[in-house]
Scaffold this active site. Sequence first.
Site, short mmCIF file in Angstrom:
data_model
loop_
_atom_site.label_atom_id
_atom_site.label_comp_id
_atom_site.label_asym_id
_atom_site.label_seq_id
_atom_site.Cartn_x
_atom_site.Cartn_y
_atom_site.Cartn_z
N ASP A 57 -7.81 -4.47 -0.46
CA ASP A 57 -8.37 -4.72 -1.79
C ASP A 57 -8.31 -6.20 -2.15
O ASP A 57 -9.20 -6.73 -2.82
CB ASP A 57 -7.61 -3.91 -2.84
N HIS A 112 0.85 -1.18 0.00
CA HIS A 112 0.00 0.00 0.00
C HIS A 112 0.89 1.23 0.00
O HIS A 112 1.97 1.24 0.60
CB HIS A 112 -0.91 0.01 1.24
#
Length: 436
Positions: A370, A312
């Site tokens: 995600d 991320h």
Amino acid sequence: MSTEKKATLTFTDGTAAVEFPIYGGTIGPDVLDIRKLYGASGKFTFDPGFMSTAACESRITYIDGDKGELLYRGYPIEQVAVHCDFLDTCYLLLNGELPTEEQSQDFDGRVLRHTMVQEQMSRFFLGFRRDSHPMALLVACVGALAAFYHDSLDIQNPEHRFVSAIRLLAKMPTLVSMAYKYSIGQPFIYPKNSLSYTANFMRMMFGTPCEEYAVNDVLTRALDRILILHADHEQNASTSTVRLAGSSGANPFACIAAGIATLWGPAHGGANEACLVMLDDIQRQGGIEKIGEYVGKFKDKNSGVKLMGFGHRVYKNYDPRAKLMRETCHEVLAELGLENDPLFALAMKLEQIALEDDYFVKRKLYPNVDFYSGIVQKALGFPTSMFTCIFALARTVGWIAQWNEMIGEPDQKIGRPRQLYTGPVRRDIPQQFRRD
């Protein structure tokens, strides 16, 4: 903001030194107030992607990427996701505190009573092709709400802002489900106010007039958690867009539509869809037996292979949302008996590799939210084209909270980034092009 410290910027080109106040928040890095830099020195700062720029002061969400910490109004996301439902979370983000039982009942009732949309909206969809991407429909429909609700467009009126917030929260599930139903040729399902916010959305998505939709509490709670985990995430691209649009005085429906358009980008809201596309690609190449080969290509920088759903930009530690989503992922797969489904088995094997392989561990390339939310949404029955719409549904409350906060700032100004110009210097039109 408080300040007792100052910083002095000196120059080597003869420009006089400039002193800046340093402000400290309640937590997080200090900031230099450079608002007088241009006036004092004739110079701008240069910060592509705003990697070192605080564009606003906010009291809503805080992220510490190194610690892997996410706070909603000071509450850790791990506690919010476990002890609150989505509408509790909405109340918290909008108002700053968790609701009392009475406030919760009042707020939930207001939202659930406004879930219907103008009947003309159903005919609005007829102007789009059946194979239009649902996000295209959502951008258009949310922006079009301003054409139906003229009575709540005065952004300087707190009551108007509150009414618009309720309408946006209430109507987003209906519009998202309508976009889906239109794309598959099924009739729209009207909302049912006796159901919870998330159960109502599931029914509008997957119910038909032919038979009553059976609510599954495990699946409803899983989707509720997805909404909570995506409700806000500080000053990301779409939130910054909403704030920038709002700084011009645009109405809230236009601002949220701008946020949806930004979220549509694959580098932002499309990440979970990209993750499922990657898993499908590995599955077509041979499934679990080919994971090692695929991971090997990813480790080779020259291969061009990307591993979606890992790491991320902000979190340099395990994404706290991913831990919660991982639990939900396994609960949903167990509830639906999909642990041995080839695609989900592939995803779980890839998760195991990422959590144990030194290459991933050393680089902190942990599975992110995600990765798991894409798997859960597919298991729940959502097609990949709807993933970003679900994200938009969840993030709407964060956008509204951030927009409302910005409107209330006493020194709020229209956003106007500056630039480093590298084009031609002033020049004259050649003689042969002159018409005089």
